[in-house]
Design an enzyme around this catalytic site. Structure first.
Site, short mmCIF file in Angstrom:
data_model
loop_
_atom_site.label_atom_id
_atom_site.label_comp_id
_atom_site.label_asym_id
_atom_site.label_seq_id
_atom_site.Cartn_x
_atom_site.Cartn_y
_atom_site.Cartn_z
N ASP A 34 0.83 -1.22 0.00
CA ASP A 34 0.00 0.00 0.00
C ASP A 34 0.85 1.26 0.00
O ASP A 34 1.97 1.26 0.53
CB ASP A 34 -0.94 -0.02 1.22
CG ASP A 34 -2.08 0.96 1.07
OD1 ASP A 34 -2.46 1.27 -0.08
OD2 ASP A 34 -2.59 1.43 2.11
N ASN A 36 1.07 3.47 -2.96
CA ASN A 36 1.50 3.93 -4.29
C ASN A 36 0.96 5.32 -4.62
O ASN A 36 1.67 6.18 -5.14
CB ASN A 36 1.00 2.97 -5.39
CG ASN A 36 1.64 1.61 -5.31
OD1 ASN A 36 2.57 1.41 -4.56
ND2 ASN A 36 1.12 0.67 -6.07
N ARG A 38 -0.12 7.73 -2.61
CA ARG A 38 0.46 8.80 -1.79
C ARG A 38 1.90 9.09 -2.20
O ARG A 38 2.35 10.23 -2.16
CB ARG A 38 0.38 8.42 -0.30
CG ARG A 38 -1.01 8.72 0.28
CD ARG A 38 -1.22 7.99 1.58
NE ARG A 38 -1.45 6.57 1.33
CZ ARG A 38 -1.43 5.64 2.29
NH1 ARG A 38 -1.16 5.99 3.53
NH2 ARG A 38 -1.67 4.38 1.97
N TRP A 39 2.61 8.06 -2.59
CA TRP A 39 3.99 8.25 -3.06
C TRP A 39 4.01 9.19 -4.26
O TRP A 39 4.83 10.10 -4.36
CB TRP A 39 4.59 6.89 -3.42
CG TRP A 39 6.03 6.91 -3.83
CD1 TRP A 39 7.12 6.80 -3.01
CD2 TRP A 39 6.54 7.03 -5.17
NE1 TRP A 39 8.27 6.85 -3.76
CE2 TRP A 39 7.95 6.99 -5.09
CE3 TRP A 39 5.94 7.17 -6.43
CZ2 TRP A 39 8.78 7.08 -6.21
CZ3 TRP A 39 6.77 7.26 -7.55
CH2 TRP A 39 8.17 7.22 -7.42
N HIS A 51 1.90 3.61 -9.07
CA HIS A 51 1.69 2.18 -9.33
C HIS A 51 2.85 1.60 -10.13
O HIS A 51 3.30 0.49 -9.89
CB HIS A 51 0.37 1.96 -10.08
CG HIS A 51 -0.85 2.29 -9.26
ND1 HIS A 51 -1.00 1.87 -7.96
CD2 HIS A 51 -1.95 3.03 -9.54
CE1 HIS A 51 -2.16 2.32 -7.49
NE2 HIS A 51 -2.74 3.04 -8.43
N SER A 79 -7.74 -5.39 -4.72
CA SER A 79 -8.82 -5.96 -3.89
C SER A 79 -10.15 -5.94 -4.64
O SER A 79 -10.32 -5.21 -5.62
CB SER A 79 -8.95 -5.18 -2.58
OG SER A 79 -9.59 -3.94 -2.81
N LEU A 145 9.85 -21.01 -4.71
CA LEU A 145 9.02 -20.01 -4.02
C LEU A 145 7.60 -20.13 -4.56
O LEU A 145 7.38 -20.08 -5.77
CB LEU A 145 9.56 -18.59 -4.29
CG LEU A 145 8.69 -17.43 -3.80
CD1 LEU A 145 8.61 -17.40 -2.27
CD2 LEU A 145 9.21 -16.09 -4.31
N ARG A 208 -4.62 -1.66 9.23
CA ARG A 208 -5.82 -2.46 9.01
C ARG A 208 -5.55 -3.57 8.00
O ARG A 208 -4.53 -3.58 7.32
CB ARG A 208 -7.00 -1.58 8.55
CG ARG A 208 -6.70 -0.73 7.33
CD ARG A 208 -7.92 0.12 6.92
NE ARG A 208 -7.59 1.03 5.85
CZ ARG A 208 -7.40 2.34 6.01
NH1 ARG A 208 -7.52 2.91 7.20
NH2 ARG A 208 -7.10 3.10 4.98
C1 IPE Z 1 -5.48 -2.72 0.13
O1 IPE Z 1 -5.18 -1.38 -0.04
C2 IPE Z 1 -5.51 -3.41 -1.20
C3 IPE Z 1 -4.25 -3.51 -1.90
C4 IPE Z 1 -3.09 -3.08 -1.50
C5 IPE Z 1 -4.30 -4.16 -3.16
P1 IPE Z 1 -6.31 -0.26 -0.16
O2 IPE Z 1 -5.61 1.02 -0.43
O3 IPE Z 1 -7.35 -0.67 -1.13
O4 IPE Z 1 -6.96 -0.29 1.30
P2 IPE Z 1 -7.76 0.84 2.10
O5 IPE Z 1 -8.80 1.38 1.16
O6 IPE Z 1 -6.79 1.88 2.51
O7 IPE Z 1 -8.32 0.12 3.27
C1 IPE Z 2 -1.85 0.19 -3.35
O1 IPE Z 2 -1.62 1.56 -3.38
C2 IPE Z 2 -2.11 -0.37 -4.71
C3 IPE Z 2 -3.52 -0.73 -4.97
C4 IPE Z 2 -4.47 -0.71 -4.09
C5 IPE Z 2 -3.85 -1.15 -6.31
P1 IPE Z 2 -2.77 2.61 -3.32
O2 IPE Z 2 -3.21 2.93 -4.70
O3 IPE Z 2 -3.88 2.15 -2.43
O4 IPE Z 2 -2.03 3.86 -2.69
P2 IPE Z 2 -2.59 4.86 -1.59
O5 IPE Z 2 -3.06 4.05 -0.42
O6 IPE Z 2 -3.72 5.62 -2.25
O7 IPE Z 2 -1.43 5.73 -1.27
MG MG Z 3 -4.18 2.35 -0.45
#
Ligand code: IPE
Ligand code: IPE
Ligand code: MG
Length: 271
Positions: A34, A36, A38-39, A51, A79, A145, A208
């Site tokens: 998680d 990507n 915000r980065w 991403h 997800s 693996l 979470r």
């Molecule tokens: C969880 O991250 C799903 C994946 C990393 C693929 P999310 O960014 O979807 O989760 P929430 O919305 O912060 O709970």
């Molecule tokens: C996780 O990064 C990747 C996926 C859920 C596909 P996010 O896209 O959820 O990144 P944040 O949480 O918004 O920073």
């Molecule tokens: Mg996220």
């Protein structure tokens, strides 16, 4: 070898594991990748750039597991709920996923990685599904693996699918309701042929589970870091392993009883 595969997929969760126990080293690591978006936002770039940078971290994480002899790695890539993101982001993620499948599978196969996908595969477009099937088929014989990619995966959907499978078998007269126990449910959940994850890692700073492996994480050690997924480095993974090795897992027993479950090397284990 479809027969071997079938019997493995139906194996009960506590059958002899294909992955040897290595003591202080987790046999199976499950990761929520998680942060990507915000980065990218911190760099005032579109989320998609994050991403793309995240895809590099996936390789680093796989390399690390291969290097350290970790037997199984499950990565949460997308997800069930992520389908609700803006169409543009979902479309770009699908493109990235397809590219990664085209680019990485051969090399992973060469390195002895067995690839599988968990989640609702039917929700993906035909070309992606075909690549997923092909990746699984071509790497089926590998065992260095076990890499599981959770894509269109939801823990609750996984539980619901297992319940549906059980109900179908009861309705067909192949199973009695009184025979439905933990083992019967577990055998119908995703990854039932692997040991449950020993270590869960979530990057991005949120504390979470976000509908990841709900059933399988029952006794997993949870580890969180503020590091955003694209920033992942070996030192962070080393820290996670070191913290894991220092934990005492009790599985509901007293500390005294659980001495044998401790992750500590025996010379450091509590008396
Ligand atoms: C969880 O991250 C799903 C994946 C990393 C693929 P999310 O960014 O979807 O989760 P929430 O919305 O912060 O709970
Ligand atoms: C996780 O990064 C990747 C996926 C859920 C596909 P996010 O896209 O959820 O990144 P944040 O949480 O918004 O920073
Ligand atoms: Mg996220």
């Amino acid at each position: 070898m479809p027969e071997t595969q079938d019997s493995q997929d139906r194996a009960p969760p506590n059958h002899p594991s294909p992955i040897p126990d290595r003591g202080a080293l987790p046999r199976h690591v499950a990761v929520i990748m998680d942060g990507n978006g915000r980065w990218a936002a911190r760099r005032r770039r579109p989320r998609m750039i994050g991403h793309r940078a995240g895809a590099r971290a996936v390789n680093l994480c796989i390399d690390f597991c291969l290097d350290r002899g970790i037997g199984a790695l499950t990565l949460f890539a997308f997800s069930s709920e992520n389908w609700g993101r803006p169409e543009e982001e979902v479309g770009a993620l699908m493109k990235l996923f397809l590219n990664a499948l085209e680019r990485e599978v051969e090399e992973l196969d060469r390195r002895g990685v067995r690839i599988r996908f968990i989640g609702e595969r039917e929700r993906f477009a035909g070309p992606i599904r075909e690549r997923m099937d092909a990746a699984e088929a071509s790497t089926r014989g590998n065992g260095r693996l076990h890499l599981a990619i959770a894509a269109s995966y939801g823990g609750r959907q996984d539980v619901a699918a297992a319940a549906r499978a059980l109900a179908t078998e009861v309705a067909a007269g192949r199973l009695r309701p009184e025979d439905i126990d933990e083992r019967a449910v577990g055998a119908r959940m995703a990854l039932s042929d692997l040991p449950d994850p020993d270590l869960f890692i979530r990057t991005g700073g949120d504390l979470r589970i976000s509908n990841f492996l709900l059933w399988q994480l029952a006794y997993t050690e949870l580890w969180f870091t503020d590091i955003l997924w694209p920033e992942l480095d070996t030192a962070t993974l080393e820290r996670a392993l070191a913290d894991f090795a220092a934990r005492e897992r009790r599985f509901g027993l007293t500390g005294e009883q659980a001495g044998g479950f401790s992750n500590l090397p025996s010379d450091r284990a509590p008396e």
